[in-house]
Write a protein that holds these residues in place. Structure first.
Motif, PDB file in Angstrom:
ATOM      1  N   ALA A   6      50.876  28.939  38.048  1.00 17.26           N
ATOM      2  CA  ALA A   6      51.202  28.979  36.621  1.00 17.26           C
ATOM      3  C   ALA A   6      50.159  29.770  35.847  1.00 17.26           C
ATOM      4  CB  ALA A   6      51.308  27.562  36.075  1.00 17.26           C
ATOM      5  N   ARG A   7      48.872  29.611  36.198  1.00 13.56           N
ATOM      6  CA  ARG A   7      47.813  30.361  35.516  1.00 13.56           C
ATOM      7  C   ARG A   7      47.890  31.848  35.849  1.00 13.56           C
ATOM      8  NH1 ARG A   7      42.329  27.032  36.179  1.00 13.56           N
ATOM      9  NH2 ARG A   7      41.740  27.920  34.180  1.00 13.56           N
ATOM     10  N   ALA A   8      48.261  32.178  37.080  1.00  8.72           N
ATOM     11  CA  ALA A   8      48.376  33.590  37.471  1.00  8.72           C
ATOM     12  C   ALA A   8      49.558  34.262  36.795  1.00  8.72           C
ATOM     13  CB  ALA A   8      48.512  33.698  38.984  1.00  8.72           C
ATOM     14  N   ARG A  22      49.059  42.717  36.195  1.00 16.04           N
ATOM     15  CA  ARG A  22      48.813  41.634  35.239  1.00 16.04           C
ATOM     16  C   ARG A  22      48.474  40.342  35.983  1.00 16.04           C
ATOM     17  NH1 ARG A  22      46.270  41.338  31.230  1.00 16.04           N
ATOM     18  NH2 ARG A  22      46.307  39.191  30.654  1.00 16.04           N
ATOM     19  N   VAL A  23      49.205  40.051  37.077  1.00 22.29           N
ATOM     20  CA  VAL A  23      48.910  38.863  37.896  1.00 22.29           C
ATOM     21  C   VAL A  23      47.528  39.004  38.519  1.00 22.29           C
ATOM     22  CG1 VAL A  23      49.585  37.578  39.960  1.00 22.29           C
ATOM     23  CG2 VAL A  23      51.322  38.293  38.332  1.00 22.29           C
ATOM     24  N   PHE A  24      47.217  40.187  39.030  1.00 21.10           N
ATOM     25  CA  PHE A  24      45.912  40.436  39.627  1.00 21.10           C
ATOM     26  C   PHE A  24      44.786  40.205  38.622  1.00 21.10           C
ATOM     27  CE2 PHE A  24      42.442  43.434  40.591  1.00 21.10           C
ATOM     28  CZ  PHE A  24      42.068  42.956  41.845  1.00 21.10           C
ATOM     29  N   LEU A  25      44.931  40.715  37.412  1.00 22.57           N
ATOM     30  CA  LEU A  25      43.911  40.527  36.380  1.00 22.57           C
ATOM     31  C   LEU A  25      43.799  39.067  35.959  1.00 22.57           C
ATOM     32  CD1 LEU A  25      44.494  43.715  34.200  1.00 22.57           C
ATOM     33  CD2 LEU A  25      42.606  43.258  35.779  1.00 22.57           C
ATOM     34  N   ALA A  29      40.368  36.806  36.407  1.00 21.22           N
ATOM     35  CA  ALA A  29      39.773  36.088  35.280  1.00 21.22           C
ATOM     36  C   ALA A  29      39.384  34.661  35.671  1.00 21.22           C
ATOM     37  CB  ALA A  29      40.736  36.073  34.108  1.00 21.22           C
ATOM     38  N   LEU A  30      39.951  34.137  36.749  1.00 16.48           N
ATOM     39  CA  LEU A  30      39.648  32.779  37.202  1.00 16.48           C
ATOM     40  C   LEU A  30      38.393  32.710  38.063  1.00 16.48           C
ATOM     41  CD1 LEU A  30      43.254  31.645  38.187  1.00 16.48           C
ATOM     42  CD2 LEU A  30      42.001  31.108  36.089  1.00 16.48           C
ATOM     43  N   VAL A  31      37.885  33.844  38.527  1.00 14.74           N
ATOM     44  CA  VAL A  31      36.721  33.881  39.416  1.00 14.74           C
ATOM     45  C   VAL A  31      35.441  33.671  38.595  1.00 14.74           C
ATOM     46  CG1 VAL A  31      35.408  35.335  41.011  1.00 14.74           C
ATOM     47  CG2 VAL A  31      37.894  35.410  41.030  1.00 14.74           C
TER      48      VAL A  31
END
Length: 90
Positions: A6-8, A22-25, A29-31
């Motif tokens: 859901a966050r991705a 967009r999913v990759f970015l 952002a979660l790292v």
């Protein structure tokens, strides 16, 4: 796993042409980049100290940068530089 997905996918239209990026970015952002940076500096500092102790400071830094703590084992397995190896007996 559903929460991560859901966050991705947050704010992403799966049919859009740039959906992959967009999913990759979103995932990047979660790292925790700050923590990774400081841990890497710690690994390099210890590698430099071990490399200096073995007479191979640059190698210690390089191996620690590339492999992290595993690079410490690599530098410790290398022979010490400085004293030549003993001559063979006749």
């Amino acid at each position: 796993m559903d929460e991560l997905l859901a966050r991705a996918m947050q704010g992403v239209d799966p049919q859009a042409p740039g959906a992959f990026w967009r999913v990759f970015l979103n995932l990047m952002a979660l790292v925790p980049w700050g923590a990774l940076f400081w841990w890497n500096l710690l690994f390099i500092a210890v590698g430099a100290a071990l490399g200096r102790w073995r007479g191979r400071t640059a190698e210690g830094i390089a191996w620690s940068f590339v492999l992290g703590p595993i690079g410490w084992l690599v530098i410790l397995r290398r022979p010490r530089r400085g004293a030549p190896p003993p001559l063979p007996r006749r």
